[in-house]
Design an enzyme around this catalytic site. Structure first.
Site, short mmCIF file in Angstrom:
data_model
loop_
_atom_site.label_atom_id
_atom_site.label_comp_id
_atom_site.label_asym_id
_atom_site.label_seq_id
_atom_site.Cartn_x
_atom_site.Cartn_y
_atom_site.Cartn_z
CE LYS A 103 3.19 3.11 3.20
NZ LYS A 103 3.24 3.17 4.66
CE1 TYR B 167 1.03 -0.38 4.43
CE2 TYR B 167 0.05 1.79 4.43
CZ TYR B 167 0.82 0.84 5.05
OH TYR B 167 1.39 1.10 6.26
CD GLU C 52 9.80 1.44 10.76
OE1 GLU C 52 9.73 2.45 10.05
OE2 GLU C 52 9.71 0.29 10.28
N1 PDD Z 1 2.80 4.81 7.63
N2 PDD Z 1 7.47 3.54 9.17
C1 PDD Z 1 6.32 2.83 9.16
C2 PDD Z 1 6.31 1.51 9.82
C3 PDD Z 1 5.18 3.36 8.55
O1 PDD Z 1 4.04 2.64 8.54
C4 PDD Z 1 5.24 4.65 7.95
C5 PDD Z 1 4.06 5.26 7.27
C6 PDD Z 1 6.45 5.35 7.99
C7 PDD Z 1 6.62 6.70 7.37
O2 PDD Z 1 6.63 6.63 5.96
P1 PDD Z 1 6.13 7.83 5.05
O3 PDD Z 1 6.90 9.04 5.50
O4 PDD Z 1 6.47 7.44 3.69
O5 PDD Z 1 4.66 7.97 5.31
C8 PDD Z 1 7.55 4.75 8.59
C9 PDD Z 1 1.63 5.27 6.93
C10 PDD Z 1 1.43 6.74 6.97
C11 PDD Z 1 0.43 4.46 7.36
O6 PDD Z 1 0.59 3.26 7.46
O7 PDD Z 1 -0.66 5.02 7.53
#
Ligand code: PDD
Length: 284
Positions: free
Chosen positions: A147, A33, A179
């Site tokens: 992702k 996603y 993270e």
């Molecule tokens: N999540 N690390 C994890 C585990 C994440 O799920 C996300 C983002 C990030 C940050 O990535 P980005 O800057 O590309 O959004 C880091 C999204 C926002 C979510 O699952 O809703």
């Protein structure tokens, strides 16, 4: 009001949207996603999100025949049909539907769904209320850099934090922070250097993370990409998280201990402004 969503070639009302019970996204979390932020009805850093989507698909060997133009056009249509001004657009590609089996054919037709969520991004940034996080073992599978929709571990961890009146969890692997449940994490040391874990299979390569590092460098801030311990967090002058749905947020308490002065600091303040400038000049 019911949203208009996109499911496998059609725009339909959210009440009528259907996917097969045999979809491997549903049965095996065999899906990837993207979450793209929307400001002023436009996509922020579309290119970054599209490139990461391609990488996730390649890692899982899912082949799509949707072009970048097609996907961008669908995002724009979802924004327009739902009159979305600020929020996010969610896209999910699954390997497709087949009778339940651990073995799959490479000929499955991937499913594609896209929907929007209206959400304030800018206002909470300006308020910049410091968050409180707890730490916990990183119990996710070993490829969180892809992702995928395997998000049960982070979801349960986040629920645990909320039940303890905290906002999120910073996950720990081999005594080093990986993270947040859905964000990348950063600390600022006593001399103002920004420290964040380097990219590897252990963390998602956040699009916001990459932009923050870029604007921080351009503002003359020093950056070190390396793993760090919880003890380093406790002696940090500032701490913060980044993601597409919140941009940047200060963390002022970890496991109940105050970080720095216990309120959002100067470096986070300057990054919020620099990042917003960047976003406004990278709208599609
Ligand atoms: N999540 N690390 C994890 C585990 C994440 O799920 C996300 C983002 C990030 C940050 O990535 P980005 O800057 O590309 O959004 C880091 C999204 C926002 C979510 O699952 O809703």
């Amino acid at each position: 009001m019911a949203r208009i969503v996109f499911v496998n070639g059609e725009f339909v009302s959210e009440d009528e949207a259907k996917v097969s019970i045999f979809d491997r996204g549903f049965l095996f979390a065999d899906a990837v996603y993207e979450v793209t932020p929307i400001l002023d009805g436009k996509l922020v850093d579309w290119q970054g999100h599209f490139e990461r989507l391609k990488r996730s698909l390649t890692e899982l060997n899912i082949t799509i025949d949707f072009s970048e133009k097609y996907l961008l056009d669908l995002h724009r249509k979802i924004i327009n049909k739902n009159k979305l001004n600020e929020g996010i657009v969610y896209l999910q590609v699954t390997r497709g539907a087949a009778d339940r089996d651990f073995v799959f054919e490479n000929t499955l037709k991937p499913s594609l769904i896209i929907f929007s969520q209206s959400k304030e991004i800018i206002k909470p940034l300006l308020v910049n209320k410091g968050l409180s996080v707890m730490t916990s073992q990183d119990i996710r599978w070993q490829r969180p850099d892809i992702k995928t929709t395997q998000l049960l571990a982070p979801s349960l961890l986040k629920m645990e934090a909320l039940s303890k009146s905290m906002d999120d969890v910073w996950m720990v692997k081999d005594n080093r922070i990986t993270e947040g449940t859905s964000n990348n994490v950063f600390i600022v040391d006593s001399v103002g250097k920004i420290i964040t874990r380097s990219l590897s299979h252990d963390i998602l390569g956040g699009i916001t993370r990459a932009v923050i590092l870029k604007v921080a460098k351009e503002s003359g801030l020093e950056i070190e990409e390396r793993s760090f311990t919880l003890e380093e967090c406790y002696s940090a002058s500032e701490a913060f998280i980044t993601s597409s749905s919140i941009f940047i947020r200060s963390v002022v308490r970890i496991n109940g201990k105050l970080i720095g002065k216990g309120k959002s600091g100067e470096i986070v303040g300057s990054l919020i402004s620099a990042h917003l400038e960047y976003c406004k000049s990278h709208l599609t």
